[in-house]
Design an enzyme around this catalytic site. Sequence first.
Site, PDB file in Angstrom:
ATOM      1  N   ASN A  85       0.773  61.224  35.109  1.00 54.47           N
ATOM      2  CA  ASN A  85       1.504  59.969  35.273  1.00 54.47           C
ATOM      3  C   ASN A  85       0.530  58.824  35.061  1.00 54.47           C
ATOM      4  O   ASN A  85      -0.582  58.843  35.594  1.00 54.47           O
ATOM      5  CB  ASN A  85       2.118  59.892  36.667  1.00 54.47           C
ATOM      6  CG  ASN A  85       3.182  60.957  36.890  1.00 54.47           C
ATOM      7  OD1 ASN A  85       3.905  61.325  35.970  1.00 54.47           O
ATOM      8  ND2 ASN A  85       3.274  61.470  38.109  1.00 54.47           N
ATOM      9  N   SER A  93       0.903  56.871  41.403  1.00 58.30           N
ATOM     10  CA  SER A  93       0.752  56.280  42.743  1.00 58.30           C
ATOM     11  C   SER A  93      -0.698  56.257  43.204  1.00 58.30           C
ATOM     12  O   SER A  93      -1.059  55.411  44.025  1.00 58.30           O
ATOM     13  CB  SER A  93       1.617  57.037  43.762  1.00 58.30           C
ATOM     14  OG  SER A  93       1.250  58.396  43.841  1.00 58.30           O
ATOM     15  N   VAL A  94      -1.521  57.169  42.717  1.00 61.18           N
ATOM     16  CA  VAL A  94      -2.942  57.166  43.066  1.00 61.18           C
ATOM     17  C   VAL A  94      -3.735  56.855  41.800  1.00 61.18           C
ATOM     18  O   VAL A  94      -3.659  57.597  40.815  1.00 61.18           O
ATOM     19  CB  VAL A  94      -3.383  58.524  43.663  1.00 61.18           C
ATOM     20  CG1 VAL A  94      -4.876  58.494  43.975  1.00 61.18           C
ATOM     21  CG2 VAL A  94      -2.576  58.858  44.915  1.00 61.18           C
ATOM     22  N   HIS A  98      -5.568  62.019  37.329  1.00 60.62           N
ATOM     23  CA  HIS A  98      -5.334  63.392  37.774  1.00 60.62           C
ATOM     24  C   HIS A  98      -4.288  64.049  36.909  1.00 60.62           C
ATOM     25  O   HIS A  98      -3.354  63.406  36.427  1.00 60.62           O
ATOM     26  CB  HIS A  98      -4.905  63.433  39.252  1.00 60.62           C
ATOM     27  CG  HIS A  98      -3.780  62.517  39.600  1.00 60.62           C
ATOM     28  ND1 HIS A  98      -3.945  61.160  39.782  1.00 60.62           N
ATOM     29  CD2 HIS A  98      -2.458  62.759  39.783  1.00 60.62           C
ATOM     30  CE1 HIS A  98      -2.786  60.603  40.074  1.00 60.62           C
ATOM     31  NE2 HIS A  98      -1.867  61.557  40.072  1.00 60.62           N
TER      32      HIS A  98
HETATM   33  P1  AMP Z   1       0.845  60.351  41.024  1.00 64.98           P
HETATM   34  O1  AMP Z   1       2.174  59.889  41.545  1.00 64.98           O
HETATM   35  O2  AMP Z   1       0.927  60.974  39.654  1.00 64.98           O
HETATM   36  O3  AMP Z   1      -0.210  59.281  41.114  1.00 64.98           O
HETATM   37  O4  AMP Z   1       0.427  61.557  41.939  1.00 64.98           O
HETATM   38  C1  AMP Z   1      -0.310  61.396  43.094  1.00 64.98           C
HETATM   39  C2  AMP Z   1      -0.127  62.660  43.878  1.00 64.98           C
HETATM   40  O5  AMP Z   1      -1.129  62.711  44.871  1.00 64.98           O
HETATM   41  C3  AMP Z   1       1.202  62.789  44.581  1.00 64.98           C
HETATM   42  O6  AMP Z   1       1.886  63.955  44.111  1.00 64.98           O
HETATM   43  C4  AMP Z   1       0.840  62.899  46.067  1.00 64.98           C
HETATM   44  O7  AMP Z   1       1.649  63.797  46.772  1.00 64.98           O
HETATM   45  C5  AMP Z   1      -0.591  63.366  45.981  1.00 64.98           C
HETATM   46  N1  AMP Z   1      -1.441  63.029  47.116  1.00 64.98           N
HETATM   47  C6  AMP Z   1      -1.592  61.828  47.710  1.00 64.98           C
HETATM   48  N2  AMP Z   1      -2.487  61.890  48.707  1.00 64.98           N
HETATM   49  C7  AMP Z   1      -2.933  63.172  48.727  1.00 64.98           C
HETATM   50  C8  AMP Z   1      -3.863  63.877  49.531  1.00 64.98           C
HETATM   51  N3  AMP Z   1      -4.551  63.264  50.525  1.00 64.98           N
HETATM   52  N4  AMP Z   1      -4.082  65.186  49.272  1.00 64.98           N
HETATM   53  C9  AMP Z   1      -3.389  65.801  48.301  1.00 64.98           C
HETATM   54  N5  AMP Z   1      -2.503  65.192  47.489  1.00 64.98           N
HETATM   55  C10 AMP Z   1      -2.262  63.902  47.713  1.00 64.98           C
END
Ligand code: AMP
Length: 113
Positions: A85, A93-94, A98
């Site tokens: 994403n 979201s992060v 990844h």
């Molecule tokens: P994205 O929406 O593509 O940025 O994906 C970020 C992903 O990180 C989401 O699927 C979240 O569930 C996952 N996530 C956020 N915080 C953590 C964490 N502390 N450990 C593992 N996964 C996480």
Amino acid sequence: METIFSKIVRREIPADIVYEDERALAFRDIHPQAPVHVLIIPKQAIARASDLEPQHEALAGHLLVVAAEVARREKLARGYRLIINCGPEGCQSVYHLHVHLLGGKQLGWPGID
Ligand code: AMP
């Protein structure tokens, strides 16, 4: 900009780590969307896929090789999906690059709203 994933790389917060080498880390997503949901990240904090430049070519390829290794470890011989994403419209979201590895069940396609 530092994110929670850099803290996971530094072991400052816990994660269920399934693979690590000098350049990459893979750990289980905290909110799994499939029986197997692993995130593969570079240890280097690149914010998003659109920030990738020619000097990142080997690292970006390495993430796909790590994804294949994790898929083998997770016994996903029947298939799986890799997703990156990117940005607000990509539902990122992060902001630490990844690759989502999703598998362990029959996935639908295209799976976008
Ligand atoms: P994205 O929406 O593509 O940025 O994906 C970020 C992903 O990180 C989401 O699927 C979240 O569930 C996952 N996530 C956020 N915080 C953590 C964490 N502390 N450990 C593992 N996964 C996480």
